[in-house]
Design an enzyme around this catalytic site. Structure first.
Site, mmCIF file in Angstrom:
data_model
loop_
_atom_site.group_PDB
_atom_site.id
_atom_site.type_symbol
_atom_site.label_atom_id
_atom_site.label_comp_id
_atom_site.label_asym_id
_atom_site.label_seq_id
_atom_site.Cartn_x
_atom_site.Cartn_y
_atom_site.Cartn_z
ATOM 1 C CB SER A 227 35.552 39.431 40.747
ATOM 2 O OG SER A 227 36.498 38.752 41.167
ATOM 3 C CB THR A 230 38.995 37.238 42.906
ATOM 4 O OG1 THR A 230 39.425 38.451 42.173
ATOM 5 C CG2 THR A 230 39.719 37.347 44.247
ATOM 6 N N GLY A 231 37.308 34.606 43.308
ATOM 7 C CA GLY A 231 36.668 33.576 44.200
ATOM 8 C C GLY A 231 37.256 32.136 43.754
ATOM 9 C CD GLU A 248 27.946 38.648 48.187
ATOM 10 O OE1 GLU A 248 28.183 38.360 47.016
ATOM 11 O OE2 GLU A 248 28.003 39.412 49.265
ATOM 12 C CB CYS A 282 27.145 41.348 45.583
ATOM 13 S SG CYS A 282 28.955 41.984 45.584
#
Length: 473
Positions: A227, A230-231, A248, A282
């Site tokens: 997500s 979280t990135g 990604e 994704c």
């Protein structure tokens, strides 16, 4: 007393699971029955794995590209030899069907991507040459790469991170999703039958393990698929040790169907661009903008396919669509459809759970007559639902497609020459024409905007897991 039936994946499961009650019970996504207990690793286990990887990496790098590639080919052969076992673990744990672009496709893709990484050549690049001076660009190992993977394509995305990192002389410590650790444990078990001890390790821990990885001084690079939120946490955590990052992140991929598009010819590709892995991808198509002139035809064609493509447990040979992988994702999808319905959108087909199949099944859903402001359009649904949005002007459709903060993938459908000019204006890392979500191990892939940065696959992906070094003579 009758013995329990022996499953296809029994031998591989025995190698990666721990005794009942001593680990985390992992449920079958379709039935809820326990597949096996995954080990619960701790931060101390992570420290041990990173220390061992640091030590092993020196010898691994010293082997050279040719020997590393040879061993990676043996690892790919091992995966191929046990592909059916691996596919059954994936089908049960993650939920994707064995057939179609499903669990067998994922297991086979693991071997194919490893071989591609092993065989891709990276030659030194001559930057400058004049008289007695020559400058060359080489690529050296980074050290230890941490690979943090998602639950939707756990083994294949794991390979996307592992294979190029190993190929370039790094050691790898893998942190799988806590929802799908068995698929990754099985993948690493197979690969490690041919790799030196310590070069590849998996740490199947919880959030505290993941939080420690990005800030760990022994980690030179973090590869993360997951997500956007979280990135962002990983970026912040990596500030002190300046670990390199490939991120990604989420994708709310738009598709634009142009006026005059041949709906009958494109319908099936549109459908699978949307619903591959039951929409839990994704780079799946998440919002579809369709011109007035073909709007009804597209809606009808997608609805007909939605009503005919079989949905069921992943291990059922007849299934082509499976359950939502987690209860959390089931709740997200249900909430988005309910919100769209409350806003007055038309539920053409689906729009409700399928409890007769299991607790996490949601019927394939086509939503029409919906506006851009609906949460189903602005948020990534990650499930078997597509909002179909009407437009009258192509420029307006492009603007609406670009309005998202995310930019992973996009697609344009119709006349190829017109589609090319439209594709050039879309803000996305990849734009497909008359297809969506098709990936190639030789073609770089990555996002823009809040969908992350860095490239994977092919020569670009190998360079991303190495340190550029200029040698001038």
């Amino acid at each position: 007393m009758t013995d329990a039936p022996v499953t296809v994946e029994a031998a591989l499961l025995d190698a990666i699971t721990v005794p009942d009650g001593t680990g985390k019970a992992i449920p079958d996504a379709a039935s809820g029955e326990t597949i096996g207990d995954a080990p619960i690793h701790t931060v101390d286990d992570l420290e041990t794995a990173i220390a061992a990887a640091t030590e092993a990496q020196r010898g691994w790098a010293a082997l050279g590209h040719a020997e590393r590639s040879r061993l990676l080919h043996l690892a790919a052969d091992e995966i191929e030899a046990h592909a059916e076992e691996l596919a059954h673990i994936i089908a049960r744990e993650q939920g994707k069907p064995l057939n179609g672009a499903g669990a067998r496709f994922e297991a086979g893709g693991c071997a194919a991507w490893i071989r591609n990484a092993a065989d891709t050549v990276i030659e030194p690049e001559v930057l400058f040459e004049a008289e007695d001076t020559r400058s060359e660009l080489h690529y050296a190992p980074l050290g230890v790469v941490a690979a943090i993977g998602p639950w939707n394509w756990p083994a294949l995305i794991g390979v996307w991170q592992i294979a190029p990192s190993l190929r370039m002389g790094n050691a790898v410590v893998v942190k799988p999703s806590s929802f799908t650790p068995l698929s990754v444990l099985a993948l690493v078990e197979l690969m490690n039958r041919h790799l030196p001890v310590g070069v590849l390790a998996v740490v199947a821990g919880n959030r505290d393990v993941g939080a420690r990885i990005a800030s760990h001084p022994g980690v030179a690079k973090v590869m993360f698929t997951g997500s956007t939120d979280t990135g962002r946490e990983i970026v912040r955590s990596s500030a002190d040790n300046l670990a390199r990052l490939t991120l990604e992140l989420g994708g709310n991929d738009p598709g634009i169907v142009l006026p005059g598009a041949d709906v009958a010819a494109l319908a099936e590709r549109l459908f699978w661009g949307i619903f591959i892995n039951t929409g839990q991808t994704c780079a799946a198509l998440k919002r579809l903008y369709v011109h007035d002139s073909v709007y009804d035809d597209v809606v009808d064609a997608l609805a007909a396919l939605a009503n005919s493509v079989p949905m069921g447990p992943g291990t059922d040979e007849a299934s082509l669509l499976g359950p939502l992988s987690t209860p959390q994702q089931f709740a997200i999808v249900s909430g988005l459809v309910d919100d769209a319905r409350a806003r007055g959108a038309r539920i053409v087909t689906g729009g409700q759970p399928a409890p007769e199949l299991g607790a996490q099944f949601y019927r394939t859903t086509i939503v029409a007559d919906i506006d851009d402001g609906a949460a189903l359009v602005t948020e990534e649904q990650f499930g078997p639902v597509i909002p179909v949005i009407r437009y009258a002007d192509v420029d307006d459709a492009v603007a609406r497609a670009n309005a998202s903060e995310q930019g992973l993938g996009a697609s344009v459908w119709g006349d190829v020459d017109t589609a090319r000019s439209v594709a050039a204006r879309i803000e996305s890392g990849t734009v497909w024409i008359n297809q969506h979500g098709t990936l190639n191990p030789t073609v770089p892939f990555g996002g823009v905007k809040a969908s992350g940065y860095g490239l994977e696959f092919g020569a670009h992906g190998l360079k991303a897991v190495a340190a550029p070094k200029v040698i001038t003579v």
